[in-house]
Design a protein around this motif. Sequence first.
Motif, short mmCIF file in Angstrom:
data_model
loop_
_atom_site.label_atom_id
_atom_site.label_comp_id
_atom_site.label_asym_id
_atom_site.label_seq_id
_atom_site.Cartn_x
_atom_site.Cartn_y
_atom_site.Cartn_z
N TYR A 236 38.10 42.15 31.11
CA TYR A 236 39.23 43.07 31.22
C TYR A 236 39.17 43.85 32.53
O TYR A 236 38.10 44.21 33.01
CB TYR A 236 39.24 44.05 30.04
N ARG A 237 40.35 44.08 33.08
CA ARG A 237 40.47 44.89 34.28
C ARG A 237 40.27 46.35 33.93
O ARG A 237 40.68 46.81 32.87
CB ARG A 237 41.86 44.71 34.90
N SER A 238 39.67 47.09 34.86
CA SER A 238 39.54 48.53 34.69
C SER A 238 40.93 49.15 34.67
O SER A 238 41.83 48.73 35.40
CB SER A 238 38.73 49.12 35.84
N GLU A 250 29.84 48.31 43.56
CA GLU A 250 29.24 47.01 43.25
C GLU A 250 28.53 47.01 41.91
O GLU A 250 28.44 45.98 41.25
CB GLU A 250 28.25 46.62 44.36
N ASP A 251 28.00 48.17 41.51
CA ASP A 251 27.25 48.22 40.25
C ASP A 251 28.12 48.60 39.06
O ASP A 251 27.62 48.84 37.97
CB ASP A 251 26.08 49.19 40.36
N GLU A 252 29.46 48.67 39.24
CA GLU A 252 30.33 48.98 38.11
C GLU A 252 30.44 47.76 37.21
O GLU A 252 30.84 46.68 37.68
CB GLU A 252 31.71 49.40 38.59
N PRO A 253 30.12 47.89 35.94
CA PRO A 253 30.14 46.72 35.06
C PRO A 253 31.55 46.29 34.70
O PRO A 253 32.47 47.11 34.64
CB PRO A 253 29.37 47.20 33.82
N THR A 254 31.71 45.02 34.46
CA THR A 254 32.97 44.48 33.96
C THR A 254 32.97 44.58 32.44
O THR A 254 31.99 44.21 31.79
CB THR A 254 33.14 43.00 34.36
N GLU A 255 34.06 45.09 31.88
CA GLU A 255 34.15 45.17 30.42
C GLU A 255 34.49 43.79 29.87
O GLU A 255 35.43 43.14 30.34
CB GLU A 255 35.20 46.17 29.99
#
Length: 320
Positions: A236-238, A250-255
Amino acid sequence: MTDYTLRPWQEGDDLQLMQIWPDADNIQASVFRAKLGPDTDSPWQRSIVVEHQGIPVAAGTVYETSLHDARLWSYVEVAPDHRRRGVGRLILDQLRKHAATSPSGVSALRTKIVPETSGAGFAQWAGLGSIQRTRMVRVNAGALAPQPLRADDADRLDQAVEDLATGSLELTQALWDFYRSVHEWDPPAEQSLGRVNRLFLSDEAEAFGAIVVRDDVIAAQHDGKKGPISAFAVSYRSLDADAPGREIPEDEPTEVLLGYDINAPRAAEDVEQLLALLVAQYPVVFQVDDSMSVLSELADALIGRGTAEVEEEALVLADR
């Protein structure tokens, strides 16, 4: 309680309440705050506000949802300076009166809280008991080593990994089968596959892509098929991905939504293989309920190794 008055929600109440309420303690409170609003009949919702000397200090809401219709969602919040004065009880009593008039005839309440918060204490005091624990789990990049696909003695692959369009009817059915099987504790209402796709797999739901693991590929090929889906992941997109000037760290996780065929004998292996593929380079975050036994056990193992962490834990509480 003579200094407190109860009334229906009015336009502008949200702005006034945000001036005296502190920042939301957690994701659950943020979600419920966003639901506060004017009364509506489709979908049915009633919201109320408590004023102290003419100033809104507390609010509550009760509402129906079409996905889970066996209970009504409810929420109460009181400004810190006005807690422990019976304001929450005043709101809850009124919400229960509204619930008794819901068009569906459903009056039982449910809510979601984070343990050891003021909301948790109030909900438990109100007689709501825990029916499920849910966690948002972040898995670090490289947390799982890549795992080869299974093959038979002749080295023919008996598994396949495939990108699948989110509009796929097969994927929609697999997701809905999984969702219903792990929500027996709060059974979802019957839905058409078109609505299921809209809720979980559409652009409206911010679904970005999907990957599936197929099992028993060799046997399926004899019938001209691909093999059944044993595990799947939907990304899912943020919600604020397109915000002006927004740069994604870069370290933001993808849901992701992880699911599996609960009847597949190797579902645990397949989910682990799929997760290893997802975190090969980047972190992900997924929701896991205790009812999702395969995912829950995998999450516990990764947390125990120190390669995953719980970002937030919540409990669903309900009338019994």
